[in-house]
Scaffold this active site. Sequence first.
Site, PDB file in Angstrom:
ATOM      1  N   GLY A 176       2.596   9.684  -3.316  1.00 36.39           N
ATOM      2  CA  GLY A 176       1.649   9.437  -2.227  1.00 36.39           C
ATOM      3  C   GLY A 176       2.278   8.568  -1.150  1.00 36.39           C
ATOM      4  O   GLY A 176       3.498   8.620  -0.917  1.00 36.39           O
ATOM      5  N   SER A 177       1.454   7.730  -0.541  1.00 35.77           N
ATOM      6  CA  SER A 177       1.868   7.063   0.705  1.00 35.77           C
ATOM      7  C   SER A 177       2.983   6.049   0.555  1.00 35.77           C
ATOM      8  O   SER A 177       3.509   5.578   1.566  1.00 35.77           O
ATOM      9  CB  SER A 177       0.651   6.384   1.337  1.00 35.77           C
ATOM     10  N   THR A 178       3.336   5.665  -0.663  1.00 36.69           N
ATOM     11  CA  THR A 178       4.492   4.766  -0.789  1.00 36.69           C
ATOM     12  C   THR A 178       5.757   5.449  -0.260  1.00 36.69           C
ATOM     13  O   THR A 178       6.706   4.788   0.133  1.00 36.69           O
ATOM     14  CB  THR A 178       4.735   4.344  -2.259  1.00 36.69           C
ATOM     15  N   PHE A 179       5.730   6.797  -0.208  1.00 36.24           N
ATOM     16  CA  PHE A 179       6.870   7.535   0.347  1.00 36.24           C
ATOM     17  C   PHE A 179       7.003   7.326   1.852  1.00 36.24           C
ATOM     18  O   PHE A 179       8.051   7.621   2.424  1.00 36.24           O
ATOM     19  CB  PHE A 179       6.718   9.034   0.047  1.00 36.24           C
ATOM     20  N   LYS A 180       5.927   6.832   2.477  1.00 33.94           N
ATOM     21  CA  LYS A 180       6.016   6.602   3.931  1.00 33.94           C
ATOM     22  C   LYS A 180       7.017   5.503   4.241  1.00 33.94           C
ATOM     23  O   LYS A 180       7.502   5.404   5.371  1.00 33.94           O
ATOM     24  CB  LYS A 180       4.636   6.250   4.492  1.00 33.94           C
TER      25      LYS A 180
END
Lengths: 150, 582
Positions: free
Chosen positions: B292-296
Amino acid sequence: MIGFFDRRWRGFRVVNLVGWGLLAAMILGVYLAKTMAWGERNQIASVEIQIRQEKLRIRLLEAEVAHLEQPRRLEALSAGALGMAPIGPKQEIALDDLHRFERQKPIPAPTLAEPPVFAQADVGAPGVAAKIAVAGPVTAQFAAPQVTQQ
Amino acid sequence: MTGPVFAPVRLPLAWRWLGSWVWRLEHAFERARAAASPHDSRRRIALVMIAFGLAFFVMGIGATHQALFSGNSAEFSGASASPYARAALTDRNGALLAVDLPHYQLYVDPREVWDVQGTQQALAAILPQAQAKRLNKALTGTKRAFVIGGLTPDQRTAIHDLGLPGLSFEDDERRVYPLGNTASHLIGFSDSAGSGLAGAEKALDADVRKAAVTGGSVPLSLDLRVQAALEDELRKAANQFTVRGAVGLITDVHTGEILALASYPDFDPNNAGAADPNALVNRVAQSVFEMGSTFKIFTVAQGLDSGTVRLNSTFDVSHPLTIGTQTIHDYDKGDTTLDLPHVLLHSSNIAAAKIALAMGADTVTGYYRNLGLFGSAPVELAESARPLLPQKWSQNVLASASFGNAIAVSPLAVAAGTAAVANGGTYVPLTIRKVEPGHEPKGRRVFSPQTSQTMLRLLRMNVLEGTGGKADAPGFSVGGKTGSNEKVVAGRIDRNKLVSSFAAVFPADGPPEAKRYFLLVLMDEPHATKETYGFATGGWTAAPAAGRIVSRVGPLLGLKRAPVAATDKATVEAALASGEDH
């Protein structure tokens, strides 16, 4: 040189007697050396066994200590028996910051009906009372810690 | 009277030769004495003396060499002579994690047993774990037989005190894990034959066996104090949100050392065979998640590093982004236009997708490859899993991967990748071995130091005013990013099953080369509670746990709580606004 080899003593060649003597001395020497070495070896073996047993005991004790100091066990004990919890930021202070904390309330008056004899003697000495007042009880100093954030 | 006449007998050649040899030997001394001069005798004596002297000298040298250099000294060095022996495992500070301890095997010789039934009953009372069938077979057999192994000294004493004939013991060293469930997935376990089967026991099997020969121990990178705090907070959070599983991981971003690794639920390695198979799974290494958004973190760092975007770049997020049949939405925050810091702060999927699309597949996959996301995380653990990757990097996939969909990686891989963002831009392999102070592991440069510095400030800002607010730990300047991803169950997205996470670095202030640690908290299928107002996302579940963990482990790691002024919102915003980085 030839004389030495031909020389006899009571019918025996001297060189032979010397040879036998040396042989006997060597046998005796080897026997003594081996006997002493055997004794030393036994002693060393005994010490080594003792060391091994001690090391084993140390290992057992270390394992027992580690088992008893299991973090979960200590957490459960400290929380269950003492009502303790992980400390928060306001309960921490660095050694360098200790001087920032002044005593925040006066030292409570002694509750003892009669102070101990040694206390009377100490307080009476010049300068001692002032030192005691500055030091104060430990609980008073940490009653309301302010942490380091300023 | 005439006697019998004997004809002369001619013996065979061999007999004649033997007879003449004995005759010559008999008279050799006489011949020599007759022919020799006194000088010859002396020469002979001298020669014999030299020969014997030489022989004694050689034997003396040999005996001395044997005594001094035979290698038998190891016999008394305290090292175990058993071929199955394993050295102790310790944490980085010397705390004992695993050790071989003496146990005993019980044997029965039925020829010496007087009372079979009485012996059977007595042993069964002391050893309830013994197999009745095996015990009965041993007692009624015809020769000495093995009954059970792994007896503790107490059990041995109890059996010995029975005074029963026919019972005997043999030494049987067994592996013991005195900390029980603590760090069980990192330590692992071994079998009774001394072979490592999981965790460090398997990963460092050769080292452990080698160290056992010399009586040494093998130190791990683990810090038991940090591990205990991590496990405690993770367990509390896991219970609070009744999760299916949870992950906690703390690493040093500069050395790659794993300081703490927790996978929930855990197990007792002393009895791994009886553990629930679900508990045996090392979710930190073996499981892969769409993060999820930790990949941002990666997407924004890539955009900055490649020059595709700048801090003042703006993105229109007023409408969902449609790519083919896929429509990408943001959580509705009423945003219309976002600058780059607020892309991270508001966790905008639309903007992240636009950044990835602007970079292109080659650039994005190049960064992913350099961040180690296309392979199993480089660490000694055999459990380290390979990621699940898309077969083709289409526009849809590229956009999805930018916010942590379409690519599933292990928490270890996330840790190694995020460390490269936070340590100045160098990808450093993870390790479970203790790294000596001053040792700089070899790594490869992925990002520039400027990109790393900017990302640290953005991550800090996200905790100060973005989705990671609940992760703040006073004085430790926590920076990080939340992540919440809906799980795919049986080919369909299940909106009620989330993977919620928080990837943090602390302290985020200071230069990239400053002492810094990475923390990942991940909840697999957390359930919302009243306190979280029905939310089970990373900001409500993983972030608060991360904050508590940092607050507890910071002092243990030697970090000093900084005055708030140095890490507050205004300082970070001022640093970003100055444009000194990008």
